[in-house]
Scaffold this motif. Structure first.
Motif, short mmCIF file in Angstrom:
data_model
loop_
_atom_site.label_atom_id
_atom_site.label_comp_id
_atom_site.label_asym_id
_atom_site.label_seq_id
_atom_site.Cartn_x
_atom_site.Cartn_y
_atom_site.Cartn_z
N PRO A 226 -13.80 5.20 28.89
CA PRO A 226 -12.55 4.88 29.59
C PRO A 226 -12.50 3.47 30.15
O PRO A 226 -11.48 2.79 30.02
CB PRO A 226 -12.51 5.92 30.72
CG PRO A 226 -13.38 7.03 30.26
CD PRO A 226 -14.45 6.41 29.44
N LYS A 227 -13.61 3.01 30.76
CA LYS A 227 -13.58 1.70 31.40
C LYS A 227 -13.42 0.56 30.39
O LYS A 227 -12.60 -0.34 30.57
CB LYS A 227 -14.85 1.49 32.23
CG LYS A 227 -14.83 0.20 33.05
CD LYS A 227 -15.96 -0.71 32.66
CE LYS A 227 -15.95 -2.00 33.44
NZ LYS A 227 -17.06 -2.89 33.06
N CYS A 231 -10.33 -2.08 29.86
CA CYS A 231 -10.52 -3.54 29.82
C CYS A 231 -9.79 -4.14 28.63
O CYS A 231 -9.12 -5.17 28.75
CB CYS A 231 -12.01 -3.89 29.76
SG CYS A 231 -12.92 -3.64 31.29
N ILE A 232 -9.89 -3.49 27.47
CA ILE A 232 -9.23 -4.01 26.27
C ILE A 232 -7.72 -3.93 26.41
O ILE A 232 -7.00 -4.86 26.07
CB ILE A 232 -9.69 -3.24 25.01
CG1 ILE A 232 -11.22 -3.13 24.95
CG2 ILE A 232 -9.16 -3.91 23.75
CD1 ILE A 232 -11.97 -4.38 25.21
N ASP A 246 -14.80 0.67 37.74
CA ASP A 246 -16.25 0.67 37.75
C ASP A 246 -16.71 0.93 39.18
O ASP A 246 -15.91 1.31 40.04
CB ASP A 246 -16.81 -0.64 37.20
CG ASP A 246 -16.41 -1.85 38.05
OD1 ASP A 246 -15.74 -1.67 39.09
OD2 ASP A 246 -16.80 -2.98 37.69
N THR A 247 -17.99 0.72 39.46
CA THR A 247 -18.49 1.02 40.81
C THR A 247 -17.83 0.14 41.87
O THR A 247 -17.58 0.60 42.99
CB THR A 247 -20.01 0.83 40.87
OG1 THR A 247 -20.36 -0.49 40.42
CG2 THR A 247 -20.72 1.86 39.99
N MET A 271 -11.55 11.62 39.13
CA MET A 271 -11.53 10.51 40.10
C MET A 271 -11.04 9.23 39.45
O MET A 271 -10.27 8.47 40.05
CB MET A 271 -12.92 10.31 40.69
CG MET A 271 -13.39 11.41 41.62
SD MET A 271 -15.18 11.33 41.94
CE MET A 271 -15.35 9.67 42.61
N TYR A 272 -11.50 8.97 38.24
CA TYR A 272 -11.10 7.76 37.50
C TYR A 272 -9.59 7.70 37.38
O TYR A 272 -8.96 6.67 37.67
CB TYR A 272 -11.75 7.77 36.12
CG TYR A 272 -11.62 6.47 35.35
CD1 TYR A 272 -12.70 5.60 35.23
CD2 TYR A 272 -10.41 6.10 34.75
CE1 TYR A 272 -12.58 4.40 34.53
CE2 TYR A 272 -10.28 4.91 34.06
CZ TYR A 272 -11.37 4.06 33.95
OH TYR A 272 -11.24 2.87 33.27
N ILE A 273 -8.99 8.80 36.96
CA ILE A 273 -7.54 8.86 36.78
C ILE A 273 -6.83 8.72 38.12
O ILE A 273 -5.82 8.01 38.24
CB ILE A 273 -7.14 10.17 36.08
CG1 ILE A 273 -7.68 10.19 34.64
CG2 ILE A 273 -5.62 10.34 36.08
CD1 ILE A 273 -7.53 11.52 33.94
#
Length: 321
Positions: A226-227, A231-232, A246-247, A271-273
């Motif tokens: 996902p990260k 980025c792309i 990221d962290t 959490m990412y979402i």
């Protein structure tokens, strides 16, 4: 050699924060000349700035005789100078006190518009890595699989390799020999997939998709999570709402916006979402750009910019012809 100029107030473009903030790994700051040297679009550049303009020289290019107007256009696109950053900074400051504080020092942070091939493989190198080693890996990719652009000031500049060169089966073994570890397999396998799916035309298709659909397609590549996919999307495909988590970004979110996430050992998919959606709801369609300013403000290497020697990438060792 004459320096060419593009009118651009330093508040609208800060080379230090933009080129040194982890977006691209091809720029080096030369303190004695107070200039940046690097490569994009198969062209080697020297950049510096005054209060009211961006100054540039072309050291060399694989592009046949790029005219001044072509070079100016390339730089305007690369730094997305069509965006009136002051207007957006004002809007983001109205929505967020933390941004309002951060932007006092981190003014003029531009979201680079990068080639998706270079961007993708650079960020594969970034996985579980630090910036100096990422830069070294990207240099090795260019030296072994790119084209020589020019020799300037005892250093050879290379273009980033075309995806077809990275897709060859023997590439994985060579990259392992060069110290890429497990990333060697990710690079060769994903390059082969991209070639199979249409190469650069495949990337163009991703630009035309909705952000979440493009992100999902990128995650079908070997070793892309996902990260890196975000980025792309953010840096190469014009999906400026993408927020790579990221962290650093997790800590920013947990400490300042989402206190219920504090103390977590890992960033889960949920959490990412949640973090990405929070920033998108706060900042809007350019959430990824706004979050990049907060990201720069959080990086330790920027904390003592005025006093430390670590305020820019170390100059690369001179390389003989």
């Amino acid at each position: 050699m004459t320096w060419n100029k593009i009118l651009c107030n330093h508040k609208e473009l800060q080379l230090f924060g933009t080129l040194n903030g982890g977006q691209s790994f091809r720029w080096t700051h030369h303190k004695e000349e107070d200039e940046w040297r690097g490569v994009f679009s198969k062209t080697a550049w020297r950049l510096k700035q005054t209060d009211d303009c961006l100054q540039y020289q072309v050291m060399g290019s694989i592009i046949d005789n790029p005219s001044d107007s072509k070079c100016k256009s390339m730089l305007q696109d690369y730094f997305r100078l069509s965006f009136n950053l002051g207007t957006y900074y004002h809007e983001w400051s109205e929505k967020d006190e933390l941004f309002k504080s951060a932007c006092q020092q981190f003014y003029g942070i531009r979201m680079l518009c990068q080639d998706p091939v270079e961007n993708l493989f650079s960020f594969i190198c970034s996985q579980n890595n630090h910036i100096s080693r990422i830069s070294s890996m990207v240099d090795k990719l260019c030296e072994h699989y790119g084209e020589k652009i020019c020799f300037f000031d005892d250093y050879v500049y290379y273009s980033f390799p075309d995806v077809e060169k990275l897709a060859k089966p023997e590439v994985e073994a060579k990259l392992r020999e060069l110290g890429f570890g497990y990333r060697a397999k990710f690079i060769q396998k994903s390059a082969a997939q991209i070639v199979e799916w249409g190469g650069k035309e495949w990337f163009k298709g991703l630009q035309d998709m909705k952000y979440k659909d493009a992100r999902q397609e990128l995650m079908k590549l070997f070793g892309i999570g996902p990260k890196v996919a975000d980025c792309i999307c953010l840096m190469s495909l014009n999906h400026l709402e993408a927020v790579p988590v990221d962290t650093h970004v997790y800590q920013i979110a947990a400490q300042n916006y989402l206190p219920h996430l504090r103390g977590k050992k890992n960033v889960t998919e949920k959490m990412y979402i949640e973090i990405g959606d929070y920033f998108r709801n706060m900042y809007g369609d350019l959430a990824g750009w706004a979050h990049t300013v907060l990201f720069c403000a959080d990086l330790k290497k920027f904390q003592k910019k005025e006093n430390d020697d670590c305020d820019a990438p170390k100059q690369k060792k001179k390389r003989k012809k």
